[in-house]
Motif scaffolding. Structure first.
Motif, short mmCIF file in Angstrom:
data_model
loop_
_atom_site.label_atom_id
_atom_site.label_comp_id
_atom_site.label_asym_id
_atom_site.label_seq_id
_atom_site.Cartn_x
_atom_site.Cartn_y
_atom_site.Cartn_z
N ASN A 279 -9.76 15.94 -10.29
CA ASN A 279 -9.76 17.37 -10.60
C ASN A 279 -9.45 17.62 -12.07
OD1 ASN A 279 -10.37 18.19 -7.94
ND2 ASN A 279 -8.22 18.03 -7.35
N GLY A 280 -10.03 16.76 -12.93
CA GLY A 280 -9.90 16.92 -14.37
C GLY A 280 -8.64 16.36 -14.98
N ARG A 281 -7.81 15.67 -14.20
CA ARG A 281 -6.53 15.16 -14.70
C ARG A 281 -6.53 13.64 -14.68
NH1 ARG A 281 -5.03 19.05 -10.46
NH2 ARG A 281 -4.64 21.08 -11.44
N GLU A 282 -6.03 13.06 -15.78
CA GLU A 282 -5.99 11.61 -15.91
C GLU A 282 -5.20 10.99 -14.77
OE1 GLU A 282 -4.60 8.20 -19.18
OE2 GLU A 282 -4.41 10.35 -19.65
N GLN A 283 -5.68 9.82 -14.29
CA GLN A 283 -5.05 9.17 -13.16
C GLN A 283 -4.32 7.89 -13.56
OE1 GLN A 283 -5.17 10.27 -9.51
NE2 GLN A 283 -5.09 11.84 -11.09
N VAL A 284 -3.19 7.66 -12.91
CA VAL A 284 -2.48 6.40 -13.06
C VAL A 284 -3.19 5.33 -12.23
CG1 VAL A 284 -0.25 7.44 -13.55
CG2 VAL A 284 -0.95 7.12 -11.19
N ALA B 282 0.50 -0.50 -1.71
CA ALA B 282 0.27 0.38 -2.86
C ALA B 282 0.31 1.82 -2.38
CB ALA B 282 -1.08 0.07 -3.50
N GLU B 283 0.90 2.65 -3.21
CA GLU B 283 1.01 4.07 -2.91
C GLU B 283 0.58 4.85 -4.13
OE1 GLU B 283 4.41 6.20 -0.55
OE2 GLU B 283 4.89 6.37 -2.68
N LEU B 284 -0.28 5.83 -3.91
CA LEU B 284 -0.80 6.66 -4.99
C LEU B 284 -0.59 8.12 -4.61
CD1 LEU B 284 -2.48 6.85 -7.65
CD2 LEU B 284 -4.51 6.96 -6.20
N GLN B 285 -0.02 8.90 -5.52
CA GLN B 285 0.16 10.33 -5.27
C GLN B 285 -0.15 11.10 -6.53
OE1 GLN B 285 4.41 11.27 -4.51
NE2 GLN B 285 4.80 9.09 -4.88
N TYR C 165 1.21 15.87 -12.12
CA TYR C 165 2.06 14.69 -12.02
C TYR C 165 1.37 13.70 -11.10
CZ TYR C 165 5.88 11.65 -10.46
OH TYR C 165 6.65 10.57 -10.16
N SER C 166 1.36 12.45 -11.50
CA SER C 166 0.82 11.41 -10.63
C SER C 166 1.65 10.14 -10.77
CB SER C 166 -0.65 11.12 -10.94
OG SER C 166 -0.82 10.70 -12.28
N LYS C 167 1.65 9.37 -9.71
CA LYS C 167 2.46 8.15 -9.69
C LYS C 167 1.76 7.11 -8.82
CE LYS C 167 7.08 6.41 -8.44
NZ LYS C 167 8.40 6.76 -7.86
N ALA C 168 1.79 5.88 -9.29
CA ALA C 168 1.26 4.75 -8.53
C ALA C 168 2.34 3.68 -8.43
CB ALA C 168 0.01 4.18 -9.19
N ASP C 169 2.43 3.08 -7.27
CA ASP C 169 3.44 2.05 -7.02
C ASP C 169 2.76 0.92 -6.25
OD1 ASP C 169 5.89 0.72 -6.56
OD2 ASP C 169 6.93 2.63 -6.59
N ARG C 170 2.84 -0.29 -6.79
CA ARG C 170 2.20 -1.43 -6.14
C ARG C 170 3.16 -2.61 -6.09
NH1 ARG C 170 -1.11 -4.74 -9.89
NH2 ARG C 170 0.32 -6.46 -9.52
N ALA C 171 3.27 -3.22 -4.93
CA ALA C 171 4.08 -4.42 -4.77
C ALA C 171 3.23 -5.48 -4.06
CB ALA C 171 5.35 -4.14 -3.98
N ASP C 172 3.11 -6.64 -4.67
CA ASP C 172 2.41 -7.77 -4.06
C ASP C 172 3.44 -8.80 -3.60
OD1 ASP C 172 -0.17 -6.82 -4.48
OD2 ASP C 172 -0.27 -7.66 -6.50
N TRP C 173 3.15 -9.40 -2.48
CA TRP C 173 4.00 -10.48 -1.98
C TRP C 173 3.08 -11.57 -1.46
CZ3 TRP C 173 5.37 -12.82 2.79
CH2 TRP C 173 6.57 -13.54 2.79
#
Length: 956
Positions: free
Chosen positions: A127-132, A375-378, A400-408
């Motif tokens: 929607n026109g906003r830069e993404q993480v 991974a979680e993206l909001q 506001y956007s946030k990305a969180d990724r954990a690999d195991w």
């Protein structure tokens, strides 16, 4: 004055809400929307016949209208209906657009290149906003975005100033969710489908079937002043793979005779073999079974109480879990001589390459592995538009956007004995099979739990914290978090003259913080040095490695075994510098001021529209990380451990970016577009990291500044790492296109030239300042400059190419072909980038010289069928390497075939119900990569099988 006028098709589609319009414009067209919302119909401007536009054909017409009416050169996608893009995933849909190409990851389209420029050189917005992003770079992984949640996509190939901070060198991809007030009607739609993979479940504890469902609700309230759109999507998708992976290809070299003299190897016929002949160093083949679970949510609330105010709040959430089970065998070959086997005997040579060999008493390691990615993206956005009067409009946008990724990643080993040359050796015959990899004729039963025991039979331990024969498994555990806050203020001033219609100006402020933490751990059995039989409660039926020539291998529940506490864990971070230097923090503060003038004028009888703009971008970047050097004892001898210190750095810069987009209507529905622009792309986040591994050579401690300037290699300091002082990529581009629109279709041709400045070479030798490190170490009186291997800005180069697109309904050829049609495109790109005038060209990541797409469709009486083919030639791609680190390889050309068939029961009197069957990768196209631009040196050969999906949807 005569102004540009869209066709009747474009007007109808605009009214149905498929175009992104400002809130005042949307309110002004509300009456038209009410008239059109019951049926999406248009009148042919020549015959006056009313035509109902539905399904895939409607999607194509929406996209054509969006393309035609945009001031920039764009490519577009539009959903056939709410919650239904034309393909299974966004990435696959994007990959069909002219000049775009997708790279597959684990069998699914994942990242996108635009006009020969790789994923990290393009931008993606929602929607026109830069993404993480969840990766180390800026490249968006599109499989994070459920296609059911996206209503349309616009790819800007030429920028305009209002794109704020989101310009990319190749292009900017804007994903757009639905606007409930623009839709103008209530809709509830549910979709469900079952999915199956043709390879079956390659691992005994996995499944080859999955499911996917979505639910979308759209409605308007309070006399159409409030609109709500809600979407929920859930996917549980199976994925299977037969994976061949090579360690590499050294030269064969020489062997020795009985007296210790070097002599050539001989083939089975007794012929001497050239020492420069290539031979496979080792292999790591697997079968992989994945279960990809993704849950997505989309919510939009619009509030337009009057003509003076409009508010939109949108939210997007995606939770992504990819659970991979991998079973295979680590096979040391030429590189195993002296530490895991008694060498090899080459038997056959073809084309300078050993194609058959025998392993002499070799020790292979069975692996049961598991990779889990969470991974979680909001993303959230609040937009407010205030209409002051008929001339002035003010906008405030907060996001506001946030990305969180954990690999195991868990590795668990088994073999016939502990450490090198212990246990039962294998005298296997190994044959090369072109790109397909090797087949093995073993002398050991690798499925026998009485022969294969838990423990490491290859001595891979560090010999310090872990005995050299004590590595019985391993865990990789990287964690990435990316956070972005942005605030935009802008104003629009309507103009009334013969040249300009609108002035927009504003400022965009953004703060982005990204960090990575990388941990690794050795696993050693509690019973060390004993090896253990796999406990019966964890044993599973043998896994077939038939593609490798091995009927079965020892299989067990590796996660259950790990959770039972059978292993001790020891951190690798204590001894391996690359772990510590792969942890970092990067921050950016970006301020962009801009203005844009919209053009609509008559020049010599030709209508010209478009925009003129300017951006002034100021960036302030900084990073903290780890400076790591080998530890020494009191005698100055290395201990094998490492010392870690704080490292930091940063830079700031200001760039001015002008842009021009002009469209000349040279005839009815025929446009010539010209785009001129200067654009930038900020460096990858991992390139900006301040971490570095370094050495201090005390022998050079007395080097003077003058001596250093004469010969920088005499510095006491050296190392490798990132470069927080990198400047952005810069590019001047010119684009020219011709577009001819006709009823329900169009033809376009485009050429472009992009002159690159300040491009970034990922592996250069640069000067670094070690003063902070010297302070941390307490070292005085030495020079603090030194050379490190790190990313560095280069000077010049170019990317250029052309594109052809044809969207042709066959009814234009003959009325008997009504309902049939095709969409065809072909793109060519070339580049030249050099470090200096004497160096060889550097290959740009993501550039395929040739990209072609073709879709043939039929739609009539509720029945719809289409099949699509997409091709891309060789390119430099990014894959996962050792310890889950990124590495670049040459990816071989591939051709992918998909098909879909559906039936809408509305024609049979059951309104709202449809069924569909979708198939992807119909020809089971493998993913093949190779090293050193040598097709003999195959690195990966991955076979994914076909995925079939049967579904049903119902619209209430």
């Amino acid at each position: 004055m005569v102004k540009f006028k869209p066709t009747s098709i474009a007007l109808a589609l605009l009214a149905s809400g498929t175009m992104a319009v400002s809130f005042p414009a949307m309110a002004a067209e509300a009456e038209t929307q009410d008239e059109q919302k019951e049926q999406k119909v248009v009148k042919d401007k020549q015959t006056g016949v009313t035509v109902t536009v539905t399904g895939f054909r409607e999607s194509l017409q929406k996209s054509a209208a969006m393309k035609k009416n945009n001031s920039a050169i764009v490519e577009t996608l539009s959903a056939e209906d709410i919650g239904k893009l034309p393909d299974v995933s966004i990435a696959e849909s994007l990959a069909r657009l002219p000049g775009l190409a997708a790279q597959r990851l684990d069998g699914r389209a994942n990242v996108i290149s635009i006009r020969g420029l790789g994923p990290e050189l393009n931008m993606t917005t929602l929607n026109g906003r830069e993404q993480v992003t969840i990766g180390d770079s800026r490249a968006v992984e599109f499989d994070q975005y459920p296609s059911e949640m996206i209503n349309e996509v616009v790819v800007y190939k030429t920028p305009n100033a209002a794109l704020a901070t989101t310009q990319g060198l190749g292009g900017t991809t804007d994903l757009r969710t639905i606007k409930p007030l623009a839709l103008g009607e209530k809709k509830i739609k549910a979709t469900a489908r079952l999915e199956q993979n043709s390879l079956g479940n390659l691992n005994p504890d996995t499944d080859d079937t999955g499911e996917r469902f979505s639910l979308t609700f759209v409605d308007q309230f309070a006399d159409d002043t409030v609109g709500i759109a809600l979407g929920l999507s859930h996917m549980n998708s199976p994925n299977q793979e037969e994976r061949w992976n090579a360690w590499g290809y050294p030269t064969l070299g020489l062997t020795t005779d009985g007296n210790g003299n070097d002599i050539p190897y001989q083939d089975r016929d007794g012929n001497d073999i050239d020492p420069d002949t290539l031979v496979i160093g080792g292999a790591k083949p697997y079968v992989r079974s994945s279960e990809l679970k993704r849950t997505g949510f989309m919510g939009v609330v619009e509030y337009v109480p009057n003509a003076n105010y409009a508010m939109t709040f949108d939210a997007f959430y995606s939770d992504f879990e990819d659970r991979q089970t991998l079973r295979g065998i680590e096979i040391p070959l030429a590189w195993g001589g002296g530490w895991s086997n008694n060498g090899i005997t080459p038997l056959e040579v073809n084309d300078g390459y050993v194609t058959e060999l025998q392993v002499n008493n070799g020790f292979f390691q069975v692996r049961n592995d598991m990779n889990i990615r969470d991974a979680e993206l909001q993303a959230y956005g609040l937009n407010n538009v205030f209409t002051i009067d008929q001339n002035w409009e003010v906008e405030a946008d907060l996001s506001y956007s946030k990305a969180d990724r954990a690999d195991w990643g868990l590795e668990s080993y088994a073999g016939t004995g502990r450490g090198n040359f212990n246990g039962i050796g294998d005298n296997a015959i190994v044959s090369m099979n072109g790109t397909r990899g090797i087949t093995v004729d073993p002398t050991i039963n690798y499925a026998d739990p009485n022969v294969l025991l838990l423990g490491g039979n290859l001595s891979w331990g560090n010999g310090l914290t872990v005995p050299s024969d004590g590595q019985d498994g391993f865990i990789n555990n990287p964690w990435v978090q990316d956070e972005l806050t942005a605030l935009k203020f802008s104003a629009n001033r309507a103009l009334s003259n013969d040249y300009f219609t609108n002035l927009e100006f504003g400022v965009n402020l953004s703060e982005r913080d990204k960090f990575k933490r990388d941990k690794g751990s050795f696993l050693t059995l509690n019973a060390y040095p004993q090896m253990l039989a796999v406990p019966s409660e964890f044993l599973l039926p043998a896994t077939s490695l038939g593609f490798l020539g091995i009927d079965g291998m020892l299989s067990y529940d590796m996660l259950g075994l790990y959770n039972s506490g059978v292993y001790n864990e020891t951190s690798e971070n204590l001894t391996v510098a690359s772990r510590a230097t792969n942890s970092w923090d990067v921050s950016e503060e970006i301020t962009t001021a801009y203005f844009k003038l919209d053009v609509d004028a008559m020049l010599g009888g030709t209508n010209v529209r478009g925009d003129l703009g300017l951006q002034i971008v100021h960036a302030d970047q900084s990073s903290t990380g780890n400076a790591v050097r080998p530890e020494e004892d009191s005698n100055g001898d290395p201990t094998g451990f490492q010392e870690v210190y704080v490292a930091s750095g940063g830079a700031d810069y200001t760039e001015v970016l002008p842009s021009i987009n002009l469209a000349f209507e040279v005839a009815d529905d025929q446009l010539i577009r010209v785009g001129l622009a200067r654009t930038l792309q900020r460096p990858r986040m991992d390139q900006l990291n301040a971490s570095r591994g370094f050495n201090f050579n005390a022998a050079n401690a007395n080097t003077t500044q003058a001596e250093y300037e004469q010969d920088p290699t005499r510095s006491p300091w050296s190392g490798s790492g990132g470069n927080p002082q990198l400047r952005p990529w810069l590019m001047d581009q010119i684009d020219v296109s011709y577009e001819n629109y006709f009823d329900e279709g169009y033809f376009s041709a485009a050429i472009y030239h992009k002159h690159l400045e300040n491009w970034i070479n990922d592996n250069s030798t640069v000067e670094a300042d070690f003063s902070a490190t010297a302070d941390s170490l307490g070292i005085d009186g030495v020079i603090t400059q030194g050379l490190i291997s790190a990313p560095e800005n280069g000077s010049g180069g170019y990317v250029r190419g052309g594109e052809l697109t044809l969207n042709l309904p066959f009814a234009m050829i003959s009325e008997s072909l009504d309902g049939f049609g095709t969409v065809l495109s072909f793109s060519y790109a070339d580049s030249e980038v050099r470090e200096d005038s004497e160096s060889d060209p550097i290959r740009l990541q993501g550039l395929s010289r040739k990209v072609a797409n073709g879709t043939v469709y039929y739609e009539n009486g509720g029945f719809q069928f289409r099949t699509s083919v997409r091709y891309r030639s060789d390119f430099l791609g990014e894959v996962t390497g050792l310890s889950l680190a990124r590495t670049t390889v040459t990816v071989q050309a591939e051709t992918l075939v998909d098909a879909q068939v559906s039936y809408d029961f509305e024609q049979s009197g059951v309104e709202g119900l449809s069924v569909f069957l979708q198939a992807t990768n119909l020809t089971d196209e493998p993913f093949i990569s190779y090293s050193n631009d040598d097709r003999r040196q195959v690195r990966d050969h991955q076979v994914y099988g076909r995925n079939m999906m049967l579904g049903v949807s119902y619209e209430f």
